[in-house]
Design an enzyme around this catalytic site. Structure first.
Site, PDB file in Angstrom:
ATOM      1  N   ASP A   1       8.440   0.132   2.879  1.00  0.00           N
ATOM      2  CA  ASP A   1       8.735  -0.132   1.473  1.00  0.00           C
ATOM      3  C   ASP A   1      10.235  -0.191   1.225  1.00  0.00           C
ATOM      4  O   ASP A   1      10.712  -0.969   0.393  1.00  0.00           O
ATOM      5  CB  ASP A   1       8.085   0.931   0.582  1.00  0.00           C
ATOM      6  CG  ASP A   1       8.440   2.351   0.990  1.00  0.00           C
ATOM      7  OD1 ASP A   1       8.684   2.600   2.189  1.00  0.00           O
ATOM      8  OD2 ASP A   1       8.467   3.238   0.105  1.00  0.00           O
ATOM      9  N   ARG A   2      11.000   0.596   1.960  1.00  0.00           N
ATOM     10  CA  ARG A   2      12.450   0.631   1.779  1.00  0.00           C
ATOM     11  C   ARG A   2      13.098  -0.631   2.349  1.00  0.00           C
ATOM     12  O   ARG A   2      14.043  -1.180   1.767  1.00  0.00           O
ATOM     13  CB  ARG A   2      13.018   1.890   2.416  1.00  0.00           C
ATOM     14  CG  ARG A   2      12.287   3.145   1.934  1.00  0.00           C
ATOM     15  CD  ARG A   2      12.804   4.412   2.546  1.00  0.00           C
ATOM     16  NE  ARG A   2      14.037   4.826   1.882  1.00  0.00           N
ATOM     17  CZ  ARG A   2      14.733   5.896   2.234  1.00  0.00           C
ATOM     18  NH1 ARG A   2      14.331   6.640   3.250  1.00  0.00           N
ATOM     19  NH2 ARG A   2      15.835   6.223   1.585  1.00  0.00           N
TER      20      ARG A   2
ATOM     21  N   ASP B   1      13.765   3.731  -6.336  1.00  0.00           N
ATOM     22  CA  ASP B   1      12.339   3.419  -6.468  1.00  0.00           C
ATOM     23  C   ASP B   1      11.591   4.685  -6.881  1.00  0.00           C
ATOM     24  O   ASP B   1      11.526   5.657  -6.134  1.00  0.00           O
ATOM     25  CB  ASP B   1      11.803   2.889  -5.140  1.00  0.00           C
ATOM     26  CG  ASP B   1      10.386   2.321  -5.254  1.00  0.00           C
ATOM     27  OD1 ASP B   1       9.707   2.593  -6.269  1.00  0.00           O
ATOM     28  OD2 ASP B   1       9.962   1.605  -4.329  1.00  0.00           O
TER      29      ASP B   1
ATOM     30  N   THR C   1       5.711   7.765  -5.397  1.00  0.00           N
ATOM     31  CA  THR C   1       5.256   9.113  -5.064  1.00  0.00           C
ATOM     32  C   THR C   1       6.448   9.971  -4.671  1.00  0.00           C
ATOM     33  O   THR C   1       6.536  11.152  -5.024  1.00  0.00           O
ATOM     34  CB  THR C   1       4.232   9.059  -3.919  1.00  0.00           C
ATOM     35  OG1 THR C   1       3.159   8.189  -4.306  1.00  0.00           O
ATOM     36  CG2 THR C   1       3.673  10.440  -3.616  1.00  0.00           C
TER      37      THR C   1
ATOM     38  N   THR D   1       5.147  25.305 -23.865  1.00  0.00           N
ATOM     39  CA  THR D   1       5.156  25.192 -22.405  1.00  0.00           C
ATOM     40  C   THR D   1       5.203  23.744 -21.934  1.00  0.00           C
ATOM     41  O   THR D   1       5.968  23.398 -21.023  1.00  0.00           O
ATOM     42  CB  THR D   1       3.914  25.888 -21.818  1.00  0.00           C
ATOM     43  OG1 THR D   1       3.939  27.260 -22.193  1.00  0.00           O
ATOM     44  CG2 THR D   1       3.896  25.783 -20.297  1.00  0.00           C
TER      45      THR D   1
ATOM     46  N   THR E   1      -2.497   0.897  -4.293  1.00  0.00           N
ATOM     47  CA  THR E   1      -2.414  -0.300  -3.460  1.00  0.00           C
ATOM     48  C   THR E   1      -2.404  -1.509  -4.383  1.00  0.00           C
ATOM     49  O   THR E   1      -3.259  -1.626  -5.263  1.00  0.00           O
ATOM     50  CB  THR E   1      -3.602  -0.394  -2.489  1.00  0.00           C
ATOM     51  OG1 THR E   1      -3.565   0.732  -1.599  1.00  0.00           O
ATOM     52  CG2 THR E   1      -3.554  -1.676  -1.676  1.00  0.00           C
ATOM     53  N   VAL E   2      -1.423  -2.402  -4.185  1.00  0.00           N
ATOM     54  CA  VAL E   2      -1.245  -3.549  -5.069  1.00  0.00           C
ATOM     55  C   VAL E   2      -1.361  -4.839  -4.262  1.00  0.00           C
ATOM     56  O   VAL E   2      -0.714  -4.999  -3.226  1.00  0.00           O
ATOM     57  CB  VAL E   2       0.122  -3.491  -5.782  1.00  0.00           C
ATOM     58  CG1 VAL E   2       0.266  -4.669  -6.744  1.00  0.00           C
ATOM     59  CG2 VAL E   2       0.284  -2.167  -6.533  1.00  0.00           C
TER      60      VAL E   2
ATOM     61  N   ASN F   1       1.314   5.578  -1.239  1.00  0.00           N
ATOM     62  CA  ASN F   1       0.531   6.806  -1.141  1.00  0.00           C
ATOM     63  C   ASN F   1      -0.450   6.967  -2.296  1.00  0.00           C
ATOM     64  O   ASN F   1      -1.502   7.585  -2.142  1.00  0.00           O
ATOM     65  CB  ASN F   1       1.474   8.010  -1.092  1.00  0.00           C
ATOM     66  CG  ASN F   1       2.265   8.056   0.194  1.00  0.00           C
ATOM     67  OD1 ASN F   1       1.719   8.285   1.257  1.00  0.00           O
ATOM     68  ND2 ASN F   1       3.563   7.808   0.091  1.00  0.00           N
TER      69      ASN F   1
ATOM     70  N   CYS G   1       0.847  -1.193   0.000  1.00  0.00           N
ATOM     71  CA  CYS G   1       0.000   0.000   0.000  1.00  0.00           C
ATOM     72  C   CYS G   1       0.878   1.237   0.000  1.00  0.00           C
ATOM     73  O   CYS G   1       1.566   1.522   0.986  1.00  0.00           O
ATOM     74  CB  CYS G   1      -0.925  -0.022   1.212  1.00  0.00           C
ATOM     75  SG  CYS G   1      -2.028   1.404   1.274  1.00  0.00           S
TER      76      CYS G   1
END
Length: 259
Positions: free
Chosen positions: A109-110, A129, A132, A184, A12-13, A9, A7
């Site tokens: 996650d780390r 990685d 986000t 732009t 969610t997988v 930010n 999960c």
């Protein structure tokens, strides 16, 4: 069967494994208020749609969003009858303990990425990685997480430009045709794309210099492929690194009798 849940930010997988055999991945956006029943409705609908036969006996969760963990725990207990492992909690053993400042909370996650990198490729690695946030995680010779770098994510940077500057539109990241943009959108894409190429090169070079050794660089995360195809920044590309790391940590706990 194992249900591994990552999960983040943004997304969610759910990943389903039968022993070492990967079966499928299900992905949804992260919602802080999603209930256990809502998770099950979404999950069971997709499983039925894809015709996947499952018999989940174990669940492991990694979440960078603390507010969702409670409902994911309830989901695992209510619908699969199991107590899930939650990475970062005291009862979830890690293959190697992180070596960081005392009292420092390391994102789950780390820790998961470090475990996966060491299991697949050995130590002395940098894991980049693209999520986000864009994170750089340093894995020591014995597999320990020893620190890293956190930078704003690619899409977060583009969104910040749009939100803070009224004249700048919302754009998607893409490799620009040239460094010098002639409109732009192209200017924004060039700034972010080439800016991140430079960021990755410089931070990895400085990590290697600080540790006084050459190190392999592993890339993962949703946008890693875009940069890998465009620039030789990484030695290894692993799109499923985090999910593999969850299976590694689950296996370690299984071997030590905690699940």
């Amino acid at each position: 069967m194992l249900l591994a849940i990552d999960c983040g930010n943004t997304n969610t997988v759910f990943s389903i494994w039968d022993g070492e055999k990967f079966l499928c991945t299900l992905r949804t956006s992260t919602h802080h208020a999603r209930t256990a029943d809502a998770y099950f409705t979404w999950y069971s609908t997709l499983i039925k749609h894809y015709g996947i036969e499952t018999d989940i006996t174990d669940v492991i969760i990694s979440s960078t969003v603390p507010r969702v963990v409670f409902n994911l725990r309830v989901f695992a207990d209510r619908f699969f009858g199991c107590r899930p492992l939650v990475v970062g909690k005291p009862d979830c053993l890690l293959p190697v303990q992180p070596r960081v400042d005392a009292g420092t909370a390391v994102g789950p996650d780390r820790l998961v990425n470090a475990a996966a990198a060491y299991d697949r490729h050995g130590g002395n690695k940098i894991v980049v990685d693209f999520g986000t946030a864009t994170t750089f995680d340093v894995v020591d010779d014995d597999g320990a997480y020893v620190g890293g770098v956190i930078a704003p994510g690619v899409n977060l940077s583009l969104e910040a430009l749009h939100m803070a500057a009224a004249a700048l539109p919302h754009v998607d990241i893409a490799k620009p045709q040239a460094v010098i943009g002639t409109n732009t959108v192209a200017c924004m894409q060039s700034g972010v794309f080439w800016g991140y190429v430079g960021l990755v090169k410089e931070i990895c070079a400085r990590i290697k210099g600080e540790r006084d050794r050459d190190m392999q660089v592993i890339a993962t995360g949703g946008l890693a492929a875009l940069f890998q195809q465009s620039e030789i920044l990484f030695d290894i590309f692993e799109d499923d690194l985090t999910m593999h790391g969850l299976t590694v940590i689950h296996r370690h706990n299984k071997e030590n009798g905690t699940v």
